[in-house]
Design a protein around this motif. Structure first.
Motif, PDB file in Angstrom:
ATOM      1  N   ALA A 256       0.731  -1.282   0.116  1.00 34.23           N
ATOM      2  CA  ALA A 256       0.059   0.246  -0.201  1.00 34.23           C
ATOM      3  C   ALA A 256       0.778   1.234   0.296  1.00 34.23           C
ATOM      4  CB  ALA A 256      -0.688  -0.002   1.207  1.00 34.23           C
ATOM      5  N   SER A 257       1.896   1.650   0.750  1.00 36.88           N
ATOM      6  CA  SER A 257       2.796   2.304   0.770  1.00 36.88           C
ATOM      7  C   SER A 257       3.117   2.275  -0.700  1.00 36.88           C
ATOM      8  CB  SER A 257       3.787   2.560   1.647  1.00 36.88           C
ATOM      9  OG  SER A 257       5.287   3.112   1.466  1.00 36.88           O
ATOM     10  N   GLY A 258       4.009   1.720  -1.324  1.00 34.32           N
ATOM     11  CA  GLY A 258       4.227   1.910  -2.576  1.00 34.32           C
ATOM     12  C   GLY A 258       3.526   2.126  -3.732  1.00 34.32           C
ATOM     13  N   ILE A 259       1.827   1.519  -3.929  1.00 39.40           N
ATOM     14  CA  ILE A 259       1.198   2.207  -4.464  1.00 39.40           C
ATOM     15  C   ILE A 259       0.828   3.791  -4.006  1.00 39.40           C
ATOM     16  CG2 ILE A 259      -1.062   1.991  -4.874  1.00 39.40           C
ATOM     17  CD1 ILE A 259      -1.417  -0.490  -4.445  1.00 39.40           C
ATOM     18  N   SER A 260       0.719   3.793  -2.828  1.00 36.87           N
ATOM     19  CA  SER A 260       1.180   5.821  -2.818  1.00 36.87           C
ATOM     20  C   SER A 260       2.065   6.405  -2.973  1.00 36.87           C
ATOM     21  CB  SER A 260       1.115   5.782  -1.055  1.00 36.87           C
ATOM     22  OG  SER A 260       0.621   6.888  -0.852  1.00 36.87           O
ATOM     23  N   LEU A 261       3.748   5.281  -2.646  1.00 37.63           N
ATOM     24  CA  LEU A 261       4.763   6.706  -3.850  1.00 37.63           C
ATOM     25  C   LEU A 261       4.504   6.960  -5.556  1.00 37.63           C
ATOM     26  CD1 LEU A 261       7.583   7.186  -2.551  1.00 37.63           C
ATOM     27  CD2 LEU A 261       7.979   5.312  -3.981  1.00 37.63           C
ATOM     28  N   MET A 262       3.725   5.615  -5.686  1.00 33.67           N
ATOM     29  CA  MET A 262       4.144   5.801  -7.391  1.00 33.67           C
ATOM     30  C   MET A 262       2.464   6.695  -7.168  1.00 33.67           C
ATOM     31  SD  MET A 262       2.692   2.080  -9.641  1.00 33.67           S
ATOM     32  CE  MET A 262       4.670   2.310  -9.965  1.00 33.67           C
ATOM     33  N   THR A 263       1.346   6.846  -6.659  1.00 28.78           N
ATOM     34  CA  THR A 263       0.362   7.678  -7.369  1.00 28.78           C
ATOM     35  C   THR A 263       1.247   8.882  -7.059  1.00 28.78           C
ATOM     36  OG1 THR A 263      -0.971   5.701  -6.355  1.00 28.78           O
ATOM     37  CG2 THR A 263      -2.079   8.578  -6.072  1.00 28.78           C
ATOM     38  N   GLY A 264       1.539   9.122  -5.708  1.00 27.90           N
ATOM     39  CA  GLY A 264       1.831  10.935  -6.183  1.00 27.90           C
ATOM     40  C   GLY A 264       2.956  11.030  -7.651  1.00 27.90           C
ATOM     41  N   GLY A 265       4.005  10.101  -8.118  1.00 22.23           N
ATOM     42  CA  GLY A 265       4.562  10.320  -8.913  1.00 22.23           C
ATOM     43  C   GLY A 265       3.506   9.864 -10.347  1.00 22.23           C
ATOM     44  N   ILE A 266       2.245   9.661 -10.968  1.00 18.37           N
ATOM     45  CA  ILE A 266       2.021   9.796 -11.637  1.00 18.37           C
ATOM     46  C   ILE A 266       0.998  11.132 -10.956  1.00 18.37           C
ATOM     47  CG2 ILE A 266      -0.049   8.805 -12.395  1.00 18.37           C
ATOM     48  CD1 ILE A 266       0.081   6.091 -11.566  1.00 18.37           C
ATOM     49  N   ILE A 267       0.782  11.770 -10.232  1.00 18.58           N
ATOM     50  CA  ILE A 267      -0.144  12.996  -9.659  1.00 18.58           C
ATOM     51  C   ILE A 267       0.473  14.047 -10.338  1.00 18.58           C
ATOM     52  CG2 ILE A 267      -0.993  14.637  -8.308  1.00 18.58           C
ATOM     53  CD1 ILE A 267      -2.026  11.783  -7.065  1.00 18.58           C
ATOM     54  N   SER A 268       1.810  13.885 -10.101  1.00 16.24           N
ATOM     55  CA  SER A 268       2.884  14.900 -10.560  1.00 16.24           C
ATOM     56  C   SER A 268       3.072  14.366 -12.195  1.00 16.24           C
ATOM     57  CB  SER A 268       4.260  14.527 -10.259  1.00 16.24           C
ATOM     58  OG  SER A 268       5.064  13.491 -10.701  1.00 16.24           O
TER      59      SER A 268
END
Length: 405
Positions: A256-268
């Motif tokens: 879940a933490s990794g998905i959150s990190l990746m989601t932040g990258g996608i949003i950026s």
């Protein structure tokens, strides 16, 4: 010298993307196994956590210098050799009963991972240019974020089913498979070899580090990554010893933490055209707020759910900030792609190691409140450095404009 065939370029690009997260896999896959390793090897929690830092420091130091070798002697042969050595080190760790031998093998893994990852980041600069290159570079941190998503998830199940050694057998086998594919479809991507002149190399390193906005950018991405590393080093003990869940749960939480990190990258990436300073300042302000709330609420409702809710929000913002500033750092200099890739990745690992292991040793993190306090300290420091970065970047923009006129 074997050059990449034109009809293999697509497959070679996929393999390059597949190897970029290798450094993360080498750390994150055995995060759920840290408590079990400490028990099996009869060492302290800190001793096992140190295996993460030993790897990161060796990878960081190696990246500082490996770029110049890759620019002078090429990417392919060094990369293949590094893949083989990384696999052998993985199998050795799996068979080891000594923490000291594991430290030695982790150093070898750090050096070989540096060779592989720096070479693959430089590969894109060798092959692509213009908007296509910019698009690929913006994907780096998103692809890299697959490691903290997939690796602990796999590692949790491997730990529960076969023990901690299986994580390293998996790493070694996976690396050998990719090595075989590289031999079949890969080749040398470097078009023009740079002469290996120590004076020139030293000049490039010094001028790069002396560039203020670039150096402050390194601190920003290091602080963002350090929040993930601190969580990885401490969460297995909090989740398994304080909240009494299994390693599989630790793996799911890291997923879940990794998905959150990746989601932040996608949003950026989606917000790439929005004003740079404004969006990052808002993100850091929210990170400070969530970190403070994580500390305050710990006294009332500390549980796995509150721990992960705040962690996911904080890591999402870390991914957002990291992706924006990491792309800026890589794109700050157009020449010597291998060296700049190495300096950026190496400095990131070294600074992150100092920050994360320093925090864990100075203020041991054993519960939600202490983890939130660590996040808060990093977030506040991040906000100060970003203000300095903004000022330095503005000065650089004005100087560049005056030179152009």
């Amino acid at each position: 010298m074997r050059i990449i065939k034109e009809n293999h370029e697509g497959i070679s690009t996929i393999l390059s993307f597949a190897l970029i997260p290798l450094s993360g896999f080498a750390t994150d896959i055995y995060i759920p196994s840290l408590p079990s390793m400490a028990s099996h090897l009869h060492v302290s929690n800190t001793a096992v956590q140190l295996s993460l830092i030993v790897f990161m420091v060796s990878a960081g130091l190696s990246q500082l210098f490996i770029g110049s070798l890759l620019d002078s002697f090429g990417r392919f042969r060094l990369g293949i050799t590094a893949l083989v050595l990384f696999a052998l080190a993985s199998f050795t760790i799996a068979l080891s009963h000594s923490i000291e031998l594991i430290y030695c093998m982790r150093i070898i893994q750090g050096i070989t991972v540096a060779t592989i990852v720096v070479g693959k980041r430089a590969y894109f600069v060798d092959i692509y240019s213009g908007e296509k290159l910019k698009n690929y570079v913006s994907l780096f941190s998103i692809i890299w974020a697959t490691a903290p998503i997939i690796a602990p998830f796999i590692g949790g199940y491997l730990q529960a089913s076969f023990g901690w050694q299986s994580n390293f057998y998996f790493l070694g086998t996976l690396t050998l498979i990719i090595m075989v594919l590289e031999l079949k479809y890969g080749g040398e991507s470097l078009q023009k070899f740079q002469p290996f002149k120590l004076k020139r190399i030293t000049t490039v390193y010094i001028s790069t580090i002396k560039t203020v906005d670039y150096s402050l950018g390194l601190l920003i991405i290091s602080l963002s990554y350090a929040m993930l590393v601190v969580y990885g080093m401490t969460s297995p003990f909090i989740i398994e010893h304080v909240f009494h869940y299994s390693p599989v749960t630790t793996g799911y939480c890291s997923l879940a933490s990794g998905i959150s990190l990746m989601t932040g990258g996608i949003i950026s990436k989606l917000l790439i055209k929005r004003p740079f300073f404004k969006k990052i300042m808002i993100a850091i302000s929210l990170q400070v707020l969530f970190s403070a709330l994580m500390v305050v609420t710990a006294g009332y409702t500390a549980s796995l759910y509150t721990l992960m809710t705040f962690t996911l929000l904080i890591h999402l913002i870390s991914g957002f900030v990291f992706n924006n500033v990491f792309a800026y750092c890589l794109g700050r200099f157009s020449k010597n792609a291998g060296m700049i890739s190495g300096i950026t990745g190496g400095s990131l690992y070294i600074i992150t190691s100092i920050l994360s292991y320093g925090l864990v040793n100075l203020a041991p993190i054993k519960n939600q409140a202490q983890l939130g306090g660590g996040f808060l300290a990093f977030s506040l420091l991040l906000s100060v450095i970003f203000i300095l970065f903004r000022n330095a970047k503005s000065i650089y923009a004005r100087v560049s404009l005056s030179r152009a006129v």
